[in-house]
Design an enzyme around this catalytic site. Structure first.
Site, PDB file in Angstrom:
ATOM      1  N   LYS A  46      19.060 -21.635  13.820  1.00  0.00           N
ATOM      2  CA  LYS A  46      18.567 -22.798  13.064  1.00  0.00           C
ATOM      3  C   LYS A  46      19.679 -23.841  12.869  1.00  0.00           C
ATOM      4  O   LYS A  46      20.862 -23.547  13.036  1.00  0.00           O
ATOM      5  CB  LYS A  46      18.011 -22.342  11.714  1.00  0.00           C
ATOM      6  CG  LYS A  46      16.915 -21.290  11.821  1.00  0.00           C
ATOM      7  CD  LYS A  46      15.732 -21.792  12.628  1.00  0.00           C
ATOM      8  CE  LYS A  46      14.551 -20.847  12.598  1.00  0.00           C
ATOM      9  NZ  LYS A  46      14.776 -19.569  13.295  1.00  0.00           N
TER      10      LYS A  46
HETATM   11  C1  LIG Z   1       8.270 -20.712  12.165  1.00  0.00           C
HETATM   12  C2  LIG Z   1       9.136 -19.565  11.725  1.00  0.00           C
HETATM   13  N1  LIG Z   1       8.799 -18.878  10.627  1.00  0.00           N
HETATM   14  C3  LIG Z   1       9.568 -17.853  10.183  1.00  0.00           C
HETATM   15  C4  LIG Z   1      10.721 -17.480  10.846  1.00  0.00           C
HETATM   16  C5  LIG Z   1      11.511 -16.316  10.325  1.00  0.00           C
HETATM   17  O1  LIG Z   1      12.832 -16.668   9.962  1.00  0.00           O
HETATM   18  P1  LIG Z   1      13.997 -15.566  10.023  1.00  0.00           P
HETATM   19  O2  LIG Z   1      14.363 -15.363  11.442  1.00  0.00           O
HETATM   20  O3  LIG Z   1      15.123 -16.185   9.206  1.00  0.00           O
HETATM   21  O4  LIG Z   1      13.468 -14.320   9.379  1.00  0.00           O
HETATM   22  C6  LIG Z   1      11.107 -18.173  11.990  1.00  0.00           C
HETATM   23  C7  LIG Z   1      12.342 -17.768  12.721  1.00  0.00           C
HETATM   24  O5  LIG Z   1      12.580 -18.105  13.809  1.00  0.00           O
HETATM   25  C8  LIG Z   1      10.306 -19.243  12.443  1.00  0.00           C
HETATM   26  O6  LIG Z   1      10.631 -19.924  13.533  1.00  0.00           O
END
Ligand SMILES: Cc1ncc(COP(=O)(O)O)c(C=O)c1O
Length: 233
Positions: A191
């Protein structure tokens, strides 16, 4: 400045965004002997998000997935509840609610772009619908975001923004993640802002703030205790 070694034949999917003082901050935390959450750096980080983006209460989590799972707990999602999410998203958007026994109702993409097709949304609402989860893939909100919020209000539905990919993205100047009752951000390595793994639950509805903090502290009032708010009986 930290320079990351890269293999010459390797085209990276992403490069973690590093600004310089990371190792110094880690060293400060190690030297202070405060390596668990809710220390000085947690406080500063949460304060930054509250001030900079106008979030009522920001709680750092271990991931964006955690933030979504916390949102489902906080909204007391029960088996059989229906949650509307876009069909084009990451697994965690759905899983967070499936873990609570919810039924996921997918809204298909717009014919011209992968974001949810607002025209298909209202017919999917039933008496069991509890929440709509707009997802900002690549930081893109649906063009009809204000209409989506108005629709949710009309049907008395929660709005949980999946803002995992939307740090610093805005809709008409206002930061994404400040529109819904709740919003989840991700600070995964891929990110724009990264903690390696990390996330944040934005609580924009003050009614949810006190319980959010108790869920965050694993069912205890430790945060209130640490602030000196509890008096002995
Ligand atoms: C749209 C979306 N929601 C939720 C997540 C989950 O985030 P994390 O990887 O920090 O758990 C991601 C991660 O890529 C995502 O792209």
């Amino acid at each position: 400045m930290i320079t990351l070694p890269l293999h010459p034949d390797f085209i990276p999917f992403n490069r973690p965004y590093l600004v310089g003082p990371e190792l110094d901050y880690i060293q400060q935390a190690v030297v202070a002997g405060k390596l668990s959450g809710n220390g000085e750096f947690t406080r500063r980080c949460q304060h930054f998000f509250e001030q900079h983006y106008g979030i009522h209460k920001a709680l750092l989590t271990n991931s964006g997935t955690d933030a979504l799972e916390m949102a489902a707990l906080l909204l007391d999602i029960q088996p059989g509840d229906e949650i509307i999410i876009p069909s084009y998203t990451f697994t965690s958007t759905a899983n967070a609610f499936v873990l609570r026994g919810a039924r996921i109702v997918f809204v298909d993409s717009h014919p011209d772009h992968p974001n949810l097709d607002f025209a298909q949304l209202e017919p999917l609402i039933t008496p069991r619908t509890r929440a709509i989860v707009p997802v900002y893939y690549g930081g893109q909100p649906p063009a009809e975001l204000p209409r989506l919020l108005a629709l949710a209000e009309r049907y008395n539905l929660w709005v949980v923004e999946d803002a995992a990919q939307a740090i610093e993205a805005r809709y008409e100047g206002r930061p994404l993640g400040t529109f819904g009752h709740l919003a989840a951000f991700s600070f995964h390595e891929t990110k724009n802002l990264s903690a390696g793994e990390g996330g944040l639950l934005a609580i924009n509805d003050p009614r949810l703030a006190a319980r959010a903090e108790i869920i965050w502290e694993k069912g205890t009032n430790r945060a209130a205790f640490a602030r000196g708010e509890l008096t002995p009986d």
